[in-house]
Design an enzyme around this catalytic site. Structure first.
Site, PDB file in Angstrom:
ATOM      1  N   GLN A 181      38.334  50.229  49.115  1.00 42.77           N
ATOM      2  CA  GLN A 181      39.386  50.586  48.261  1.00 42.77           C
ATOM      3  C   GLN A 181      39.168  51.791  47.275  1.00 42.77           C
ATOM      4  O   GLN A 181      39.860  52.750  46.742  1.00 42.77           O
ATOM      5  CB  GLN A 181      39.814  49.404  47.439  1.00 42.77           C
ATOM      6  CG  GLN A 181      40.520  48.497  48.406  1.00 42.77           C
ATOM      7  CD  GLN A 181      40.785  46.796  47.603  1.00 42.77           C
ATOM      8  OE1 GLN A 181      39.821  46.604  46.747  1.00 42.77           O
ATOM      9  NE2 GLN A 181      41.690  46.332  47.924  1.00 42.77           N
ATOM     10  N   THR A 217      43.983  47.781  42.728  1.00 43.83           N
ATOM     11  CA  THR A 217      43.559  46.840  43.897  1.00 43.83           C
ATOM     12  C   THR A 217      44.644  45.399  43.694  1.00 43.83           C
ATOM     13  O   THR A 217      45.337  45.635  42.597  1.00 43.83           O
ATOM     14  CB  THR A 217      42.366  46.309  44.018  1.00 43.83           C
ATOM     15  OG1 THR A 217      41.808  45.587  42.783  1.00 43.83           O
ATOM     16  CG2 THR A 217      41.206  47.630  43.990  1.00 43.83           C
ATOM     17  N   CYS A 218      44.224  44.413  44.254  1.00 43.25           N
ATOM     18  CA  CYS A 218      45.242  43.156  43.861  1.00 43.25           C
ATOM     19  C   CYS A 218      44.663  42.373  42.517  1.00 43.25           C
ATOM     20  O   CYS A 218      45.348  41.656  42.128  1.00 43.25           O
ATOM     21  CB  CYS A 218      44.665  42.146  45.157  1.00 43.25           C
ATOM     22  SG  CYS A 218      43.102  41.584  45.158  1.00 43.25           S
ATOM     23  N   TYR A 239      45.862  45.585  52.611  1.00 48.38           N
ATOM     24  CA  TYR A 239      45.321  44.132  52.796  1.00 48.38           C
ATOM     25  C   TYR A 239      46.116  43.283  54.061  1.00 48.38           C
ATOM     26  O   TYR A 239      45.747  42.529  54.582  1.00 48.38           O
ATOM     27  CB  TYR A 239      45.977  43.513  51.580  1.00 48.38           C
ATOM     28  CG  TYR A 239      44.966  43.156  50.552  1.00 48.38           C
ATOM     29  CD1 TYR A 239      44.843  44.183  49.716  1.00 48.38           C
ATOM     30  CD2 TYR A 239      44.047  42.021  50.552  1.00 48.38           C
ATOM     31  CE1 TYR A 239      43.583  44.108  48.648  1.00 48.38           C
ATOM     32  CE2 TYR A 239      43.189  41.820  49.550  1.00 48.38           C
ATOM     33  CZ  TYR A 239      42.990  42.600  48.704  1.00 48.38           C
ATOM     34  OH  TYR A 239      41.962  42.781  47.788  1.00 48.38           O
ATOM     35  N   ARG A 290      34.070  42.354  50.149  1.00 51.76           N
ATOM     36  CA  ARG A 290      33.915  43.494  50.960  1.00 51.76           C
ATOM     37  C   ARG A 290      34.863  44.551  50.909  1.00 51.76           C
ATOM     38  O   ARG A 290      34.675  45.661  51.436  1.00 51.76           O
ATOM     39  CB  ARG A 290      33.435  42.978  52.623  1.00 51.76           C
ATOM     40  CG  ARG A 290      34.697  42.304  53.343  1.00 51.76           C
ATOM     41  CD  ARG A 290      33.931  41.614  54.461  1.00 51.76           C
ATOM     42  NE  ARG A 290      35.029  41.094  55.021  1.00 51.76           N
ATOM     43  CZ  ARG A 290      34.559  40.364  56.413  1.00 51.76           C
ATOM     44  NH1 ARG A 290      33.403  40.442  56.728  1.00 51.76           N
ATOM     45  NH2 ARG A 290      35.410  39.722  56.760  1.00 51.76           N
ATOM     46  N   SER A 311      34.483  41.641  40.940  1.00 46.65           N
ATOM     47  CA  SER A 311      35.778  41.071  41.559  1.00 46.65           C
ATOM     48  C   SER A 311      35.969  39.478  41.397  1.00 46.65           C
ATOM     49  O   SER A 311      35.012  38.658  40.582  1.00 46.65           O
ATOM     50  CB  SER A 311      35.449  41.304  43.031  1.00 46.65           C
ATOM     51  OG  SER A 311      35.345  42.658  43.402  1.00 46.65           O
TER      52      SER A 311
END
Length: 490
Positions: A117, A41-42, A194, A112, A106
């Site tokens: 993901q 993820t980011c 995203y 959310r 996170s």
């Protein structure tokens, strides 16, 4: 099977390093001969895998193979990669994934997007054929737990996410907050997950003009897939060609990068494309790509504000302590239930092995009885009595197996069976076996007998039909030429 995970996240590393580690992450699981799922993820890169042996050495060797794969895919040196990851094993790995899926780990607590993901990472592993039954169960349960957290607690009820916080920051910096977006002109770069979330957020904020650009030319198809979800707001969204990009930049109030490609837009390019030298105006640039869509010197341009993932992490509002505690309680309960069921499945394997062993002994003895006395009423009475005795003898070991499973002591039970009876307990369902993608056989790979059997079956199928149970025209299917020839000659 032993579950373990390699974890590199924003809590331990800068996002630049996480982004570099994630380069080529999609290919890591496929490059090793282990069941594995990659979650990128980011703000994190995590790899969940299983190794077939419970020994410390086996886990270490499997870990080393994954680290080698990450180093090769990312281009980072091996030492840096090894230093970046922490290793979680069994219960710790399960707890961590469930917390991640619920948004408790996170940068924006309660975000959310992360549950989706987690679900997508499993889908991608299933498509690539790198997942096992055990990992599938793990990720599906983590996804269900995230839904329970959303349904039972207030965590995430305000809909905060990486994207929403970034947009909030931009609105506050421009001075008008949410009202800023109702007159804003926005350019969105990227067509990934995203970008989809960002587009939805911009539509919710009633942005009147949104232009989407993709270097790969996917902008139009990206929008086609989302127009029905946008409803009337779809009229405010358009796809950009390369030739329209400069004009869009000149008219933009906000430029958002979500592409995560290898090409970064420089300060000089922003200055030229946006016409900053010609006009004295304000421009907000939001970089949501883990590997960065813009070079850092964009922040030095006069009138330009650069918002990055690091900015979001620092400015992210905190959830209330009560909602976080409630969510952690839901997660803890789900983790315990999952671990108990997992241990009970292991206990079931041991119980089956013990029962199979006793059944084989019983069958051997009854065979001797029948050879000596024949299939008489006496032999049947002996068999009935022996089976009743075996059931009674197995009752306590069965109950004890489940009790020890709940206590996490299944290995003790299995070791006892191996020591006392010499049994080898193997899983009935090969959960640790990596699922292979289905492969279509070529015509030349079928034997003559198989082709003949197909032709014989097709004799029962009406012309144009799919099978003998469906009418012609209901289905259409390509036939092997070799089968068609056999059918014609039959």
């Amino acid at each position: 099977m032993v579950l373990f995970s390699l974890v590199a996240t924003h809590t331990d590393l800068d996002l630049e390093t996480v982004g570099t580690l994630s380069s080529g992450a999609a290919d890591v699981a496929a490059s090793v001969d282990l069941p594995a799922v990659t979650l990128a993820t980011c703000n994190r890169l995590e790899i969940y895998a299983e190794t077939p042996s419970s020994s410390v050495e086996a886990v270490r060797e499997s870990r080393e193979r994954l680290l080698d794969a990450v180093a090769e895919a990312s281009g980072l040196d091996r030492e840096t990669v090894a230093r970046s990851f922490k290793t979680l094993v069994e219960d710790d790995a399960v707890s961590h994934l469930f917390e991640v899926g619920a948004g408790l780990d996170s940068a924006v607590i309660g975000e959310r997007e992360i549950a989706g993901q987690v679900r997508r990472s499993l889908n991608e592993a299933q498509s690539a054929g790198t997942v096992s039954g055990g990992l599938t169960k793990l990720f599906e349960t983590a996804t269900r737990t995230a839904k329970e957290v959303g349904a039972k607690t207030a965590l995430g009820s305000r809909g905060r996410s990486i994207v929403s916080v970034a947009l909030d920051i931009a609105g506050d910096m421009r001075g008008d907050g949410a009202a800023f977006y109702r007159d804003a002109n926005v350019v969105l770069i990227g067509t990934g997950a995203y970008a989809g979330t960002t587009l939805a957020q911009l539509a919710e904020r009633e942005v009147p003009a949104i232009s989407v650009f993709s270097g790969s030319g996917r902008a139009e198809s990206f929008l086609d897939e989302r127009r029905r979800f946008l409803g009337e707001r779809a009229e405010n969204v358009r796809a950009l060609s390369m030739g329209e990009l400069a004009e869009a930049f000149r008219n933009a109030d906000v430029i958002i990068g979500c592409s995560g490609g290898n090409r970064q837009i420089t300060a000089a390019e922003i200055r030229s494309l946006a016409g900053l030298e010609e006009h004295d105006r304000s421009l907000t640039v939001i970089d949501l790509a883990l590997t960065h869509d813009f070079t850092p010197d964009v922040a030095d341009l006069p009138g330009v504000e650069l918002i990055t993932l690091e900015s979001v992490k620092v400015a992210a509002p905190e959830e209330t302590e009560d909602s976080v505690d409630q969510a952690r309680a839901v997660v803890a309960e789900s983790v315990q239930q999952y671990l108990t069921e997992r241990r009970e499945r292991s206990a079931d394997d041991a119980i089956v092995a013990l029962r199979r062993h006793t059944q084989e002994v019983l069958d051997e003895e009854m065979e001797r009885v029948r050879k000596a006395h024949g299939c008489t009423a006496a032999a049947e009475e002996v068999e009935f009595a022996m089976r009743r005795i075996v059931r009674k003898l197995l009752h306590t070991p069965t109950v004890r197996a489940r009790e020890l499973a709940v206590q996490g002591r299944t290995e003790d039970y299995v070791a006892a069976l191996e020591a006392v009876f010499g049994l080898e307990v193997a899983p009935r369902e090969q959960e640790g076996v990596r699922e292979k993608s289905a492969r279509r056989r070529r015509a030349e790979e079928f034997s003559a007998a198989e082709l003949a059997q197909m032709a014989a079956y097709l004799q029962q199928v009406p012309d144009g039909g799919f099978c003998r149970h469906h009418k012609p025209g209901e289905f259409s299917i390509e036939r092997l030429p070799a089968v068609a020839q056999l059918r014609q000659s039959a």
